[in-house]
Design a protein around this motif. Structure first.
Motif, PDB file in Angstrom:
ATOM      1  N   MET A  16     -16.721  -3.986  19.681  1.00 20.50           N
ATOM      2  CA  MET A  16     -16.482  -2.743  20.143  1.00 20.50           C
ATOM      3  C   MET A  16     -16.726  -2.066  18.589  1.00 20.50           C
ATOM      4  O   MET A  16     -15.690  -2.214  17.575  1.00 20.50           O
ATOM      5  CB  MET A  16     -15.162  -2.554  20.843  1.00 20.50           C
ATOM      6  N   LYS A  17     -17.385  -0.892  18.682  1.00 19.56           N
ATOM      7  CA  LYS A  17     -17.665   0.094  17.465  1.00 19.56           C
ATOM      8  C   LYS A  17     -16.219   1.081  17.733  1.00 19.56           C
ATOM      9  O   LYS A  17     -15.872   1.390  18.749  1.00 19.56           O
ATOM     10  CB  LYS A  17     -18.727   0.796  17.683  1.00 19.56           C
ATOM     11  N   THR A  18     -15.567   1.056  16.338  1.00 17.37           N
ATOM     12  CA  THR A  18     -14.448   1.867  16.168  1.00 17.37           C
ATOM     13  C   THR A  18     -14.680   2.929  15.361  1.00 17.37           C
ATOM     14  O   THR A  18     -15.419   2.993  14.394  1.00 17.37           O
ATOM     15  CB  THR A  18     -13.153   1.062  15.886  1.00 17.37           C
ATOM     16  N   ILE A  19     -13.728   4.053  15.555  1.00 16.45           N
ATOM     17  CA  ILE A  19     -13.652   5.167  14.503  1.00 16.45           C
ATOM     18  C   ILE A  19     -12.300   5.469  14.111  1.00 16.45           C
ATOM     19  O   ILE A  19     -11.293   5.031  14.833  1.00 16.45           O
ATOM     20  CB  ILE A  19     -14.170   6.431  15.209  1.00 16.45           C
ATOM     21  N   THR A  20     -11.879   6.040  13.114  1.00 15.53           N
ATOM     22  CA  THR A  20     -10.824   6.334  12.657  1.00 15.53           C
ATOM     23  C   THR A  20     -10.371   7.642  12.644  1.00 15.53           C
ATOM     24  O   THR A  20     -11.289   8.619  12.295  1.00 15.53           O
ATOM     25  CB  THR A  20     -10.591   5.939  11.141  1.00 15.53           C
ATOM     26  N   LYS A  57     -10.124  -2.041  29.458  1.00 12.02           N
ATOM     27  CA  LYS A  57     -10.489  -1.165  28.207  1.00 12.02           C
ATOM     28  C   LYS A  57      -8.921  -0.656  27.680  1.00 12.02           C
ATOM     29  O   LYS A  57      -8.872  -0.702  26.313  1.00 12.02           O
ATOM     30  CB  LYS A  57     -11.154   0.175  28.512  1.00 12.02           C
ATOM     31  N   ALA A  58      -7.861  -0.425  28.419  1.00 13.68           N
ATOM     32  CA  ALA A  58      -6.711  -0.003  27.822  1.00 13.68           C
ATOM     33  C   ALA A  58      -6.277  -1.188  27.022  1.00 13.68           C
ATOM     34  O   ALA A  58      -5.778  -0.993  25.811  1.00 13.68           O
ATOM     35  CB  ALA A  58      -5.638   0.272  28.879  1.00 13.68           C
ATOM     36  N   ILE A  59      -6.449  -2.693  27.573  1.00  7.60           N
ATOM     37  CA  ILE A  59      -5.810  -3.754  26.887  1.00  7.60           C
ATOM     38  C   ILE A  59      -6.786  -3.711  25.234  1.00  7.60           C
ATOM     39  O   ILE A  59      -6.284  -3.962  24.374  1.00  7.60           O
ATOM     40  CB  ILE A  59      -6.028  -5.002  27.774  1.00  7.60           C
ATOM     41  N   GLN A  60      -7.949  -3.355  25.447  1.00  5.04           N
ATOM     42  CA  GLN A  60      -8.821  -3.443  24.318  1.00  5.04           C
ATOM     43  C   GLN A  60      -8.272  -2.501  23.251  1.00  5.04           C
ATOM     44  O   GLN A  60      -8.067  -2.672  22.001  1.00  5.04           O
ATOM     45  CB  GLN A  60     -10.203  -3.284  24.743  1.00  5.04           C
ATOM     46  N   ILE A  61      -8.145  -1.233  23.784  1.00  2.67           N
ATOM     47  CA  ILE A  61      -7.605  -0.311  22.651  1.00  2.67           C
ATOM     48  C   ILE A  61      -6.317  -0.642  22.195  1.00  2.67           C
ATOM     49  O   ILE A  61      -6.011  -0.250  21.189  1.00  2.67           O
ATOM     50  CB  ILE A  61      -7.565   1.132  23.439  1.00  2.67           C
ATOM     51  N   SER A  62      -5.522  -1.225  23.198  1.00  2.00           N
ATOM     52  CA  SER A  62      -4.050  -1.520  22.539  1.00  2.00           C
ATOM     53  C   SER A  62      -3.947  -2.584  21.503  1.00  2.00           C
ATOM     54  O   SER A  62      -2.913  -2.565  20.814  1.00  2.00           O
ATOM     55  CB  SER A  62      -3.097  -2.043  23.918  1.00  2.00           C
ATOM     56  N   GLY A  63      -5.118  -3.504  21.518  1.00  2.00           N
ATOM     57  CA  GLY A  63      -5.245  -4.512  20.532  1.00  2.00           C
ATOM     58  C   GLY A  63      -4.085  -5.647  20.852  1.00  2.00           C
ATOM     59  O   GLY A  63      -3.746  -6.743  20.314  1.00  2.00           O
ATOM     60  N   LEU A  64      -3.632  -5.651  22.201  1.00  2.00           N
ATOM     61  CA  LEU A  64      -2.987  -6.669  22.768  1.00  2.00           C
ATOM     62  C   LEU A  64      -3.592  -7.721  23.653  1.00  2.00           C
ATOM     63  O   LEU A  64      -4.425  -7.370  24.008  1.00  2.00           O
ATOM     64  CB  LEU A  64      -1.423  -6.299  23.524  1.00  2.00           C
TER      65      LEU A  64
END
Length: 88
Positions: A1-5, A47-54
């Protein structure tokens, strides 16, 4: 997953008041965003799990804490989650 800050400005006293490191607060923010978007049906649980990092288990425990019910999620989102898992 590409991320942005995305920089978020908060008072430095908040870290002291919460007795947290900046990394811990960052994790809290990520979880809060993930749960909020999931609850508002903007993203799937996957997707929520992925975003949460958990992990899935950890995320489930967190949403149970705030009583986000799976029944709030539409059928289409469940199908989308299944398709995403198959594509992994």
């Amino acid at each position: 997953m590409k991320t942005i800050t995305i920089p978020v400005e908060i008072p430095s006293e908040l870290l002291i008041a919460l007795n947290k490191t900046s990394e811990e607060l960052k994790s809290d923010f990520q979880l809060a965003i993930a749960i909020s978007l999931y609850k508002d049906q903007k993203i799937t649980k996957g997707k929520a799990i992925q975003i949460s990092g958990l992990s899935r288990f950890e995320f489930e425990k967190e949403i149970q804490k705030i009583q986000v019910l799976d029944s709030e999620i539409e059928f289409e989102q469940v199908i989308n989650d299944i398709q995403n898992i198959k594509n992994l």
